[in-house]
Motif scaffolding. Structure first.
Motif, PDB file in Angstrom:
ATOM      1  N   TYR A 194       0.822  -1.211   0.000  1.00 11.32           N
ATOM      2  CA  TYR A 194       0.000   0.000   0.000  1.00 11.32           C
ATOM      3  C   TYR A 194       0.858   1.264   0.000  1.00 11.32           C
ATOM      4  O   TYR A 194       0.442   2.293  -0.517  1.00 11.32           O
ATOM      5  CB  TYR A 194      -1.029   0.012   1.154  1.00 11.32           C
ATOM      6  CG  TYR A 194      -0.487   0.283   2.548  1.00 11.32           C
ATOM      7  CD1 TYR A 194      -0.070   1.553   2.933  1.00 11.32           C
ATOM      8  CD2 TYR A 194      -0.435  -0.728   3.510  1.00 11.32           C
ATOM      9  CE1 TYR A 194       0.409   1.786   4.218  1.00 11.32           C
ATOM     10  CE2 TYR A 194       0.042  -0.496   4.788  1.00 11.32           C
ATOM     11  CZ  TYR A 194       0.463   0.775   5.130  1.00 11.32           C
ATOM     12  OH  TYR A 194       0.944   1.009   6.383  1.00 11.32           O
TER      13      TYR A 194
ATOM     14  N   THR B 142      -1.877   4.958  -0.931  1.00 11.55           N
ATOM     15  CA  THR B 142      -2.728   3.767  -0.971  1.00 11.55           C
ATOM     16  C   THR B 142      -3.646   3.813  -2.186  1.00 11.55           C
ATOM     17  O   THR B 142      -3.860   2.805  -2.865  1.00 11.55           O
ATOM     18  CB  THR B 142      -3.560   3.647   0.318  1.00 11.55           C
ATOM     19  OG1 THR B 142      -2.672   3.585   1.415  1.00 11.55           O
ATOM     20  CG2 THR B 142      -4.406   2.380   0.311  1.00 11.55           C
ATOM     21  N   ARG B 143      -4.197   4.986  -2.447  1.00 10.37           N
ATOM     22  CA  ARG B 143      -5.046   5.111  -3.635  1.00 10.37           C
ATOM     23  C   ARG B 143      -4.256   4.724  -4.887  1.00 10.37           C
ATOM     24  O   ARG B 143      -4.718   3.962  -5.729  1.00 10.37           O
ATOM     25  CB  ARG B 143      -5.562   6.547  -3.782  1.00 10.37           C
ATOM     26  CG  ARG B 143      -6.692   6.869  -2.850  1.00 10.37           C
ATOM     27  CD  ARG B 143      -7.163   8.314  -3.003  1.00 10.37           C
ATOM     28  NE  ARG B 143      -8.202   8.589  -2.043  1.00 10.37           N
ATOM     29  CZ  ARG B 143      -9.498   8.340  -2.242  1.00 10.37           C
ATOM     30  NH1 ARG B 143      -9.918   7.859  -3.389  1.00 10.37           N
ATOM     31  NH2 ARG B 143     -10.378   8.583  -1.289  1.00 10.37           N
TER      32      ARG B 143
ATOM     33  N   MET C  92      -4.774   0.529  -4.546  1.00 10.39           N
ATOM     34  CA  MET C  92      -6.045   0.629  -5.269  1.00 10.39           C
ATOM     35  C   MET C  92      -5.834   0.904  -6.761  1.00 10.39           C
ATOM     36  O   MET C  92      -6.773   0.959  -7.520  1.00 10.39           O
ATOM     37  CB  MET C  92      -6.939   1.710  -4.652  1.00 10.39           C
ATOM     38  CG  MET C  92      -7.155   1.585  -3.144  1.00 10.39           C
ATOM     39  SD  MET C  92      -7.664  -0.061  -2.599  1.00 10.39           S
ATOM     40  CE  MET C  92      -9.273  -0.182  -3.369  1.00 10.39           C
ATOM     41  N   ARG C  93      -4.600   1.111  -7.135  1.00  8.76           N
ATOM     42  CA  ARG C  93      -4.183   1.274  -8.529  1.00  8.76           C
ATOM     43  C   ARG C  93      -4.876   2.417  -9.263  1.00  8.76           C
ATOM     44  O   ARG C  93      -5.164   2.329 -10.464  1.00  8.76           O
ATOM     45  CB  ARG C  93      -4.359  -0.053  -9.270  1.00  8.76           C
ATOM     46  CG  ARG C  93      -3.555  -1.141  -8.578  1.00  8.76           C
ATOM     47  CD  ARG C  93      -3.883  -2.498  -9.074  1.00  8.76           C
ATOM     48  NE  ARG C  93      -3.304  -2.751 -10.380  1.00  8.76           N
ATOM     49  CZ  ARG C  93      -3.257  -3.953 -10.934  1.00  8.76           C
ATOM     50  NH1 ARG C  93      -3.724  -4.989 -10.279  1.00  8.76           N
ATOM     51  NH2 ARG C  93      -2.739  -4.113 -12.112  1.00  8.76           N
TER      52      ARG C  93
ATOM     53  N   ASP D 139      -3.947   3.855 -12.678  1.00  6.90           N
ATOM     54  CA  ASP D 139      -4.439   3.231 -13.906  1.00  6.90           C
ATOM     55  C   ASP D 139      -5.903   3.647 -14.074  1.00  6.90           C
ATOM     56  O   ASP D 139      -6.824   2.854 -13.901  1.00  6.90           O
ATOM     57  CB  ASP D 139      -4.305   1.711 -13.766  1.00  6.90           C
ATOM     58  CG  ASP D 139      -4.543   0.980 -15.078  1.00  6.90           C
ATOM     59  OD1 ASP D 139      -5.008   1.625 -16.037  1.00  6.90           O
ATOM     60  OD2 ASP D 139      -4.269  -0.227 -15.123  1.00  6.90           O
TER      61      ASP D 139
ATOM     62  N   ALA E  72      -9.150   1.400 -12.996  1.00  7.08           N
ATOM     63  CA  ALA E  72      -9.432   1.414 -11.559  1.00  7.08           C
ATOM     64  C   ALA E  72     -10.698   2.205 -11.244  1.00  7.08           C
ATOM     65  O   ALA E  72     -10.952   3.243 -11.843  1.00  7.08           O
ATOM     66  CB  ALA E  72      -8.247   2.006 -10.807  1.00  7.08           C
ATOM     67  N   ASP E  73     -11.477   1.689 -10.298  1.00  6.02           N
ATOM     68  CA  ASP E  73     -12.678   2.404  -9.860  1.00  6.02           C
ATOM     69  C   ASP E  73     -12.349   3.469  -8.827  1.00  6.02           C
ATOM     70  O   ASP E  73     -13.115   4.398  -8.612  1.00  6.02           O
ATOM     71  CB  ASP E  73     -13.681   1.420  -9.235  1.00  6.02           C
ATOM     72  CG  ASP E  73     -14.280   0.484 -10.276  1.00  6.02           C
ATOM     73  OD1 ASP E  73     -14.175   0.802 -11.480  1.00  6.02           O
ATOM     74  OD2 ASP E  73     -14.861  -0.545  -9.894  1.00  6.02           O
ATOM     75  N   THR E  74     -11.213   3.307  -8.121  1.00  4.75           N
ATOM     76  CA  THR E  74     -10.850   4.259  -7.068  1.00  4.75           C
ATOM     77  C   THR E  74     -10.308   5.540  -7.688  1.00  4.75           C
ATOM     78  O   THR E  74      -9.358   5.491  -8.460  1.00  4.75           O
ATOM     79  CB  THR E  74      -9.771   3.647  -6.152  1.00  4.75           C
ATOM     80  OG1 THR E  74     -10.289   2.440  -5.612  1.00  4.75           O
ATOM     81  CG2 THR E  74      -9.394   4.585  -5.022  1.00  4.75           C
ATOM     82  N   PRO E  75     -10.899   6.675  -7.348  1.00  5.16           N
ATOM     83  CA  PRO E  75     -10.393   7.933  -7.906  1.00  5.16           C
ATOM     84  C   PRO E  75      -9.164   8.437  -7.149  1.00  5.16           C
ATOM     85  O   PRO E  75      -8.923   8.038  -6.011  1.00  5.16           O
ATOM     86  CB  PRO E  75     -11.564   8.887  -7.708  1.00  5.16           C
ATOM     87  CG  PRO E  75     -12.305   8.361  -6.528  1.00  5.16           C
ATOM     88  CD  PRO E  75     -12.086   6.869  -6.493  1.00  5.16           C
TER      89      PRO E  75
END
Lengths: 496, 286
Positions: free
Chosen positions: A215, A295-296, A300-301, A304, A308-311
């Protein structure tokens, strides 16, 4: 440090090595000192600014041999004293100098479980390399033998060849040990305890194992596949891994022991509670802990963006507060995510910076703008609560403090504004309170670190701890050293 | 991997799901939440409150509104399909004891996490007044369950389609004005509702607990993304909360922080709708 192309470095090494091999007499110490320091081949800064791939490409075999030949094979081996896990450094360098890379890695593995990781992220310049006689003779610690780079080379070579030997596991004892967290301390404990024939179950809160190595530390410094291979090696040994399991909430520590039949527990939960500055505007939109930002991007990638769904916050101008490796990681990540300007604000000078020399150099090459002797005073925002600027104040260095570093003193009336839309706070971590809060009788310091004795044992019977949860934010190798010690104590306890 | 055991569409955009999670079902207490992730490689982690749990079956019940990318994808899960990661139970459980009279206020989907708290309060011997509000009749959830529990139930809708035509703050003020006044208020719902509930109870000095649902990644105190300002101090919703003294919470800052990724989310959400429309069209053609 200016960037040289990998081809040039490797060609030079080939020529130099040929010249050495042609000789029929062994090298004299003077000749060893004359061998050029082998620079680490790296991706071109202009290129790597736009990708997440590993920056340092690793030595060629010729470079690894030449660098190892620089070692003087000192009888008293001061480097070994500087290694938290006591690796026989002259021993592995001697083998590597002869081109016997397999013997070299075997020597390292007697003491270290994660050479590919430590070769990459250990702060060698303040450990083994700080004490190196070559560095002392050349009056520059940065010209000491690059022990870590050779370590990385032999570890990578073994892995790429698939030559790693599965460790021998003693017959099953029927005893069961819980390991909480899956970072470097926990990985070490799991391996050392499992080898004794005990059943080992790792509990990890995240959906992926590896702790700070997945992370926190970015891909460009430590590729995830290397960590995953270490985890795979553990599961191949029969270590059980439960992800999405947060001890203290999913199950209390005492229930693991009293109801689930664990004979011992190791707590290796790390330093997971980010510190903030405590200044005005710190909860504005656009202010992040380095932990969150990294970490994002890493775990959480979010880098990409197509998949990736994480902004992750898209920034134009970023200020990173802090001067450690995490601050460098955050700043260099921001560069890669496309920020136009990334400033690093540190209240002392480069000399006092806790970050590794190599990381600072890499950050500079990538265009991070360093602001020394400045500190954040206040973060300002617009009516939407978004960051618009950072008020800073200038400092000068005063008398040395308890840590021996010269204390920064604020210059009155020197306030100035820095226009930014993002502020990343990277001033360290406190210990995560989740387990102490949910475990009666577990003693902690006033900073929240778990108190252990010299064997790694906590105030509770059969409960051990190690790594950052004990040390406060430290390094992978120190965590590993702690894990080694705790594992030895656990194994001794289970033999009783 | 957590199996979807049951799924029910409560309204156009509200779904109830029972999910296999035996360890969480065993440990969870009212007020706690989970973090869920649909796909371990590229999925995002979102916090959801636990509406109910069945330790015998080993399941938890989630009630959620489809507001973003992940809740939309979650709503598409059918019985027998799996959710890759569910972590919990997280957060501090609600402090439940006999206070006297407790007024529980739930707005929209907030009634779901409120239900186990109301139940706990009732079981602890409190007189229970429940105020439930929604935009319109169809969006009202758990009405029967709350009716069975409450000594007094007040329903209000924005459009007057059922119950009183007003916001929840109106009956809340009336209840606070009674003699004796309630000993505790618990308000769960959209941030703006909780903010005004706290404002409604403040003049009456009725202690008011709110449950915050902020942006989170790990849910264990590691990232600090969930931080809020409470009484001038920074608190982490995941480990210090999710419940706080509503009179001390800086709701305006919290609401701004919730919108941090709004442009990104709107885009993703729009994309998600486009994709389901295309999928629907393709299904029709088949």
């Amino acid at each position: 440090m200016s960037h040289s192309s990998p081809d040039i470095l490797m060609d030079a090494a080939r020529r130099d090595l040929d010249a050495v091999i042609k000789r029929d007499k062994p090298l004299t110490p003077k000749e060893r000192l004359a061998i050029p320091c082998q620079e680490m081949p790296a991706q071109d800064p202009a290129v790597r600014r736009g990708n997440m791939q590993e920056v340092a490409l690793g030595y060629s075999p010729e470079q690894a041999r030449l660098e190892s030949m620089r070692c003087l094979q000192c009888k008293n081996a001061p480097c070994v004293a500087g290694c938290p896990v006591g690796i026989d450094i002259p021993g592995f360098l001697k083998a590597a100098a002869e081109g016997d890379f397999q013997s070299a890695i075997e020597v390292i593995k007697r003491n270290s479980l994660l050479p590919a990781v430590c070769g990459r992220v250990c702060p060698q310049e303040v450990q083994c390399q700080e004490h190196c006689t070559v560095g002392k003779a050349l009056k520059d610690v940065n010209r000491a033998v690059s022990i870590g780079r050779v370590e990385r080379f032999v570890a990578d070579l073994e892995r790429e060849r698939g030559a790693a030997q599965a460790p021998v596991i003693h017959p099953e004892t029927g005893k069961k040990v819980a390991v909480i967290g899956s970072g470097p301390a926990s990985i070490t404990v799991a391996a050392d305890v499992r080898r004794e024939g005990h059943k080992v179950v790792i509990f990890e809160a995240f959906h992926k194992p590896g702790g700070v190595m997945v992370y926190g530390i970015p891909e460009f410094r430590l590729p995830k596949r290397i960590v995953q291979e270490e985890i795979d090696a553990l599961t191949a040994m029969g270590v059980e891994l439960h992800t999405n399991f947060v001890v203290g909430r999913t199950r209390r520590l005492k229930d693991l022991m009293e109801k689930d039949g664990f004979d011992a527990v190791f707590i290796g939960t790390g330093a997971g509670l980010p510190k903030f500055m405590g200044i005005e505007g710190e909860n504005l939109v656009g202010v992040f802990s380095a932990n969150e930002y990294l970490t994002r991007s890493n775990l959480m990638r979010a880098y990409d963006a197509a998949r990736a769904d994480t902004p992750i916050y898209r920034s134009r101008k970023v200020a990173v507060l802090g001067g450690g490796n995490v601050a460098m990681d955050a700043a260099r990540t921001a560069v890669r995510l496309g920020a136009a300007e990334v400033y690093l604000v540190y209240r002392r000078t480069e000399v006092e910076m806790p970050a590794r020399v190599e990381e600072i150099a890499h950050a500079k090459e990538e265009g991070v703008i360093f602001h020394y002797l400045e500190n954040a005073r206040r973060i300002c925002g617009d009516d939407q609560g978004c960051v618009t600027s950072l008020e800073c104040v200038r400092y000068e260095l005063g008398e040395p403090d308890a840590s021996g570093r010269r204390r920064p003193v604020e210059i009155k009336g020197s306030e100035f504004m820095m226009e930014v839309d993002t502020v990343i706070v990277a001033i360290g971590n406190d210990s995560n309170p989740l387990i102490p809060r949910t475990t009666d009788g577990l003693k902690i310091t006033k900073w929240g670190n778990i108190i252990v004795d010299e064997t790694g044992k906590t105030s509770l019977d059969r409960v051990f701890a190690g790594g950052d949860i004990v040390l406060g934010a430290a390094t992978v190798i120190l965590a590993m050293g702690e894990g080694r010690r705790a594992a030895a104590s656990i194994n001794a306890k289970l033999r009783e | 991997m957590n199996k979807v055991l049951a799924r029910e569409q409560l309204s156009a955009d509200v779904v109830m799901m029972r999910v296999e999670a035996p360890l969480i079902a065993r440990e969870r207490r009212p007020g706690q939440f989970i973090i869920l992730q649909l796909n371990n490689e590229f999925g995002e982690r979102i916090p959801l409150t636990i509406a109910d749990a069945d330790p015998v079956e080993g399941s938890i019940t989630l009630i959620f509104q489809t507001v973003g990318l992940t809740t939309h994808k979650l709503a598409d899960k059918r019985v027998g399909e799996f959710i890759e990661s569910v972590l919990g139970p997280l957060g501090q459980p609600t402090h439940i004891e006999k206070f006297g009279t407790v007024v529980c206020v739930g707005g929209g989907i907030g009634v779901a996490p409120l239900h186990p708290i109301a139940k706990g309060m009732k079981e602890a011997g409190n007189k229970l007044i429940v105020i439930m509000g929604a935009r319109t009749k169809e969006l009202l959830v758990l009405e029967d369950q709350m009716r069975n529990l409450a000594d007094e139930l007040i329903i209000c809708t924005d459009d007057g389609s059922v119950g009183r035509k007003c916001l929840v703050t109106e009956p809340l003020k009336e209840v606070c004005g009674r003699r004796p006044k309630p000993d505790l208020a618990v308000a769960i719902g959209p941030p703006i509702m909780m903010k005004f509930c706290a404002e409604a109870t403040r003049p009456f000095a009725v202690p008011t607990v709110v449950s915050l649902n902020t942006i989170m990644i790990d849910g264990t105190g590691m990232c600090g993304g969930c931080r809020v300002t409470v009484g001038g101090h920074t608190k982490f919703v995941c480990v210090d909360g999710p419940e706080f003294d509503g009179h001390q919470v800086d709701f305006d800052n919290m609401m701004k922080r919730l919108r941090a990724y709004k442009p990104h989310e709107d885009k993703a959400h729009h994309q998600c709708h486009l994709e389901s429309e295309i999928e629907l069209k393709e299904k029709k053609q088949l």
